[in-house]
Scaffold this motif. Structure first.
Motif, PDB file in Angstrom:
ATOM      1  N   GLU A  75      10.031   5.452   6.830  1.00 32.30           N
ATOM      2  CA  GLU A  75       8.849   4.459   8.110  1.00 32.30           C
ATOM      3  C   GLU A  75       7.626   5.115   7.466  1.00 32.30           C
ATOM      4  O   GLU A  75       6.864   4.239   6.969  1.00 32.30           O
ATOM      5  CB  GLU A  75       9.183   4.882   9.399  1.00 32.30           C
ATOM      6  CG  GLU A  75       8.098   4.393   9.968  1.00 32.30           C
ATOM      7  CD  GLU A  75       7.971   4.178  11.711  1.00 32.30           C
ATOM      8  OE1 GLU A  75       7.051   3.255  12.315  1.00 32.30           O
ATOM      9  OE2 GLU A  75       8.370   4.823  11.960  1.00 32.30           O
ATOM     10  N   GLN A  76       8.030   6.415   6.979  1.00 26.73           N
ATOM     11  CA  GLN A  76       6.524   7.129   6.560  1.00 26.73           C
ATOM     12  C   GLN A  76       6.378   6.353   5.460  1.00 26.73           C
ATOM     13  O   GLN A  76       5.370   6.123   4.798  1.00 26.73           O
ATOM     14  CB  GLN A  76       7.097   8.755   6.530  1.00 26.73           C
ATOM     15  CG  GLN A  76       6.457   9.282   8.407  1.00 26.73           C
ATOM     16  CD  GLN A  76       5.327   9.093   8.351  1.00 26.73           C
ATOM     17  OE1 GLN A  76       3.991   9.010   7.870  1.00 26.73           O
ATOM     18  NE2 GLN A  76       5.468   8.622  10.345  1.00 26.73           N
ATOM     19  N   ALA A  77       7.238   6.620   4.230  1.00 23.74           N
ATOM     20  CA  ALA A  77       7.544   5.134   3.190  1.00 23.74           C
ATOM     21  C   ALA A  77       6.585   4.396   3.145  1.00 23.74           C
ATOM     22  O   ALA A  77       5.420   3.571   2.134  1.00 23.74           O
ATOM     23  CB  ALA A  77       8.512   5.551   2.581  1.00 23.74           C
ATOM     24  N   LEU A  78       7.330   3.599   3.724  1.00 28.79           N
ATOM     25  CA  LEU A  78       6.668   2.388   4.088  1.00 28.79           C
ATOM     26  C   LEU A  78       5.093   1.981   4.485  1.00 28.79           C
ATOM     27  O   LEU A  78       3.787   1.650   3.771  1.00 28.79           O
ATOM     28  CB  LEU A  78       7.721   1.483   4.747  1.00 28.79           C
ATOM     29  CG  LEU A  78       7.012   0.399   5.195  1.00 28.79           C
ATOM     30  CD1 LEU A  78       7.041  -0.589   4.271  1.00 28.79           C
ATOM     31  CD2 LEU A  78       7.496  -0.763   6.320  1.00 28.79           C
ATOM     32  N   ILE A  79       4.852   2.832   5.271  1.00 26.07           N
ATOM     33  CA  ILE A  79       3.410   2.924   5.544  1.00 26.07           C
ATOM     34  C   ILE A  79       2.404   3.565   4.981  1.00 26.07           C
ATOM     35  O   ILE A  79       1.903   2.299   3.928  1.00 26.07           O
ATOM     36  CB  ILE A  79       3.268   3.769   6.843  1.00 26.07           C
ATOM     37  CG1 ILE A  79       4.244   3.175   7.650  1.00 26.07           C
ATOM     38  CG2 ILE A  79       1.776   3.898   7.162  1.00 26.07           C
ATOM     39  CD1 ILE A  79       3.697   4.367   9.596  1.00 26.07           C
ATOM     40  N   ALA A  80       3.145   4.495   3.288  1.00 25.80           N
ATOM     41  CA  ALA A  80       2.437   4.868   2.419  1.00 25.80           C
ATOM     42  C   ALA A  80       2.299   4.075   1.425  1.00 25.80           C
ATOM     43  O   ALA A  80       0.662   4.217   0.910  1.00 25.80           O
ATOM     44  CB  ALA A  80       3.333   6.076   1.997  1.00 25.80           C
ATOM     45  N   GLN A  81       3.386   2.629   1.177  1.00 29.42           N
ATOM     46  CA  GLN A  81       3.494   2.364   0.157  1.00 29.42           C
ATOM     47  C   GLN A  81       3.001   0.804   0.753  1.00 29.42           C
ATOM     48  O   GLN A  81       1.337   0.938  -0.266  1.00 29.42           O
ATOM     49  CB  GLN A  81       4.888   1.171   0.663  1.00 29.42           C
ATOM     50  CG  GLN A  81       4.926   0.917  -0.991  1.00 29.42           C
ATOM     51  CD  GLN A  81       6.237  -0.176  -1.140  1.00 29.42           C
ATOM     52  OE1 GLN A  81       7.103   0.380   0.173  1.00 29.42           O
ATOM     53  NE2 GLN A  81       6.593  -0.647  -2.194  1.00 29.42           N
ATOM     54  N   ARG A  82       2.036   0.888   1.819  1.00 28.84           N
ATOM     55  CA  ARG A  82       1.554  -0.402   2.025  1.00 28.84           C
ATOM     56  C   ARG A  82       0.178   0.065   1.853  1.00 28.84           C
ATOM     57  O   ARG A  82      -0.781  -0.640   2.117  1.00 28.84           O
ATOM     58  CB  ARG A  82       1.791  -1.247   4.056  1.00 28.84           C
ATOM     59  CG  ARG A  82       3.282  -1.472   3.753  1.00 28.84           C
ATOM     60  CD  ARG A  82       3.648  -2.702   3.178  1.00 28.84           C
ATOM     61  NE  ARG A  82       2.540  -3.587   2.843  1.00 28.84           N
ATOM     62  CZ  ARG A  82       2.771  -4.209   2.098  1.00 28.84           C
ATOM     63  NH1 ARG A  82       3.117  -3.762   0.101  1.00 28.84           N
ATOM     64  NH2 ARG A  82       1.726  -4.847   1.423  1.00 28.84           N
ATOM     65  N   LEU A  83       0.095   1.317   2.701  1.00 28.83           N
ATOM     66  CA  LEU A  83      -1.652   1.917   2.356  1.00 28.83           C
ATOM     67  C   LEU A  83      -1.949   1.873   1.427  1.00 28.83           C
ATOM     68  O   LEU A  83      -3.107   1.654   0.967  1.00 28.83           O
ATOM     69  CB  LEU A  83      -1.635   3.206   3.286  1.00 28.83           C
ATOM     70  CG  LEU A  83      -3.301   4.070   3.612  1.00 28.83           C
ATOM     71  CD1 LEU A  83      -3.984   3.220   4.652  1.00 28.83           C
ATOM     72  CD2 LEU A  83      -2.681   5.099   3.189  1.00 28.83           C
ATOM     73  N   LEU A  84      -1.550   2.413  -0.027  1.00 26.57           N
ATOM     74  CA  LEU A  84      -1.496   2.195  -1.267  1.00 26.57           C
ATOM     75  C   LEU A  84      -1.892   0.899  -2.176  1.00 26.57           C
ATOM     76  O   LEU A  84      -2.667   0.184  -2.857  1.00 26.57           O
ATOM     77  CB  LEU A  84      -0.790   2.666  -2.089  1.00 26.57           C
ATOM     78  CG  LEU A  84      -0.711   3.024  -3.415  1.00 26.57           C
ATOM     79  CD1 LEU A  84      -1.730   3.945  -3.797  1.00 26.57           C
ATOM     80  CD2 LEU A  84       0.095   3.721  -4.598  1.00 26.57           C
ATOM     81  N   ALA A  85      -0.829   0.116  -1.857  1.00 26.01           N
ATOM     82  CA  ALA A  85      -1.356  -1.670  -1.267  1.00 26.01           C
ATOM     83  C   ALA A  85      -2.642  -1.898  -0.952  1.00 26.01           C
ATOM     84  O   ALA A  85      -3.261  -2.306  -2.321  1.00 26.01           O
ATOM     85  CB  ALA A  85       0.564  -2.394  -1.783  1.00 26.01           C
ATOM     86  N   LEU A  86      -2.693  -1.333  -0.435  1.00 29.63           N
ATOM     87  CA  LEU A  86      -4.195  -2.278   0.288  1.00 29.63           C
ATOM     88  C   LEU A  86      -5.410  -1.264   0.000  1.00 29.63           C
ATOM     89  O   LEU A  86      -6.167  -2.354  -0.380  1.00 29.63           O
ATOM     90  CB  LEU A  86      -4.091  -2.182   2.016  1.00 29.63           C
ATOM     91  CG  LEU A  86      -2.987  -3.268   2.665  1.00 29.63           C
ATOM     92  CD1 LEU A  86      -3.236  -2.302   4.368  1.00 29.63           C
ATOM     93  CD2 LEU A  86      -3.623  -4.022   2.837  1.00 29.63           C
TER      94      LEU A  86
END
Length: 312
Positions: free
Chosen positions: A12-23
């Motif tokens: 979940e943390q990896a997904l959040i980091a990935q989405r944050l970076l994409a945004l």
């Protein structure tokens, strides 16, 4: 915790980091991350386009700004001496956990820039385009900002003046008092400076002083501070370093100084400097700290100059 739950949390943390970076990548805001050596480590497309830069893991903020000045991109610099302006900007950069200011870009945009610095010295820069906002009072705000910069800056070299660098020294001493950090202070003086003024004129002397300010700033990190105390005397504040590390920094600085050739019309002219070093102790005042460094500087001069000396 159950390994399966831990794995889900990590995912979940990896997904959040990935989405944050994409945004961040897609955002029209200008976003950039600089490490504690002021090297650009991340920048989104909006920042890269505005400052004509790519985060290759090598380019520093100063490198980026100098490239922009040469190519006519990035920030607008309304100063007769761009290098002096850059020295002043670098002296103020990263010295507070957070600051915000207005800036003009060459392309006509007006941005609101914020800088957030963590305990390790990494800096997040975020800028919003505020060109469309009402500009009532902007001239007054800009005049206030210019007055503040002038009050903190040595007009000849662009680095911190005596008052500003002593203010930074007091802030670092406050950290030392509560056991939250260490501080090494180097007081530096150009050797036989009067000879340069007497033989080549004050213009040559001014060029040597400005050159040494550049050497001093190039030898320090963003978390450190340096300033001109007056005349040919300077101070360098090294934050959270050991005695050995402080000594190594000063040795490299004196070596750089020996190799410098500040006058294009006299390439054979070189100069040297001497330094007195001391470490801050709990309970120290600025006066006590500067006195020890000054005593050590006197010993370095008496021992032949072009060298450093620790305070007793």
């Amino acid at each position: 915790m159950d390994p399966a739950e831990l794995s889900r949390d990590d995912a979940e943390q990896a997904l959040i980091a990935q989405r944050l970076l994409a945004l961040h990548e897609a955002s029209p805001k200008l976003l950039a991350l600089f490490d504690n050596h002021d090297v650009l480590r991340f920048a989104n497309e909006a920042f890269c386009q505005s400052f004509d830069v790519q985060p290759d893991g090598c380019i520093t903020w100063l490198d980026m700004m100098r490239r922009n000045l040469a190519s006519g991109r990035g920030s607008k610099v309304n100063a007769p001496e761009p290098e002096t302006w850059l020295a002043g900007a670098a002296s103020r950069r990263g010295k507070q956990p957070f600051r915000a200011f207005e800036a003009d870009l060459i392309d006509g945009r007006w941005i609101w820039m914020t800088e957030t610095v963590d305990e390790q010295g990494w800096m997040l820069c975020s800028a919003s385009d505020i060109t469309a906002l009402k500009i009532e009072g902007r001239a007054l705000r800009q005049e206030r900002d210019r007055a503040l910069r002038a009050a903190q800056t040595d007009p000849m070299t662009g680095i911190s003046n005596r008052a500003h660098v002593l203010q930074q020294m007091q802030e670092q001493l406050s950290r030392v008092q509560i056991g939250a950090g260490q501080l090494a202070v180097a007081l530096l003086d150009l050797d036989h400076f009067k000879r340069i003024n007497d033989t080549l004129g004050h213009g040559a002397g001014d060029a040597v002083i400005c050159d040494f300010a550049r050497q001093l700033q190039a030898s320090s990190r963003r978390v450190d501070a340096c300033g001109r105390m007056g005349g040919e005397e300077f101070v360098l504040l090294l934050v959270d370093v050991s005695a050995e590390q402080a000594q190594a920094v000063v040795e490299r600085l004196l070596a750089r100084t020996r190799q410098a050739s500040p006058l294009a019309e006299q390439p054979s002219l070189h100069y040297t400097a001497s330094a007195g070093l001391t470490l801050a102790r709990p309970g120290d005042t600025i006066a006590e700290l500067c006195h020890r460094a000054d005593e050590a500087l006197y010993q370095a001069k008496a021992a032949g100059r072009d060298r450093w000396q620790w305070a007793d």
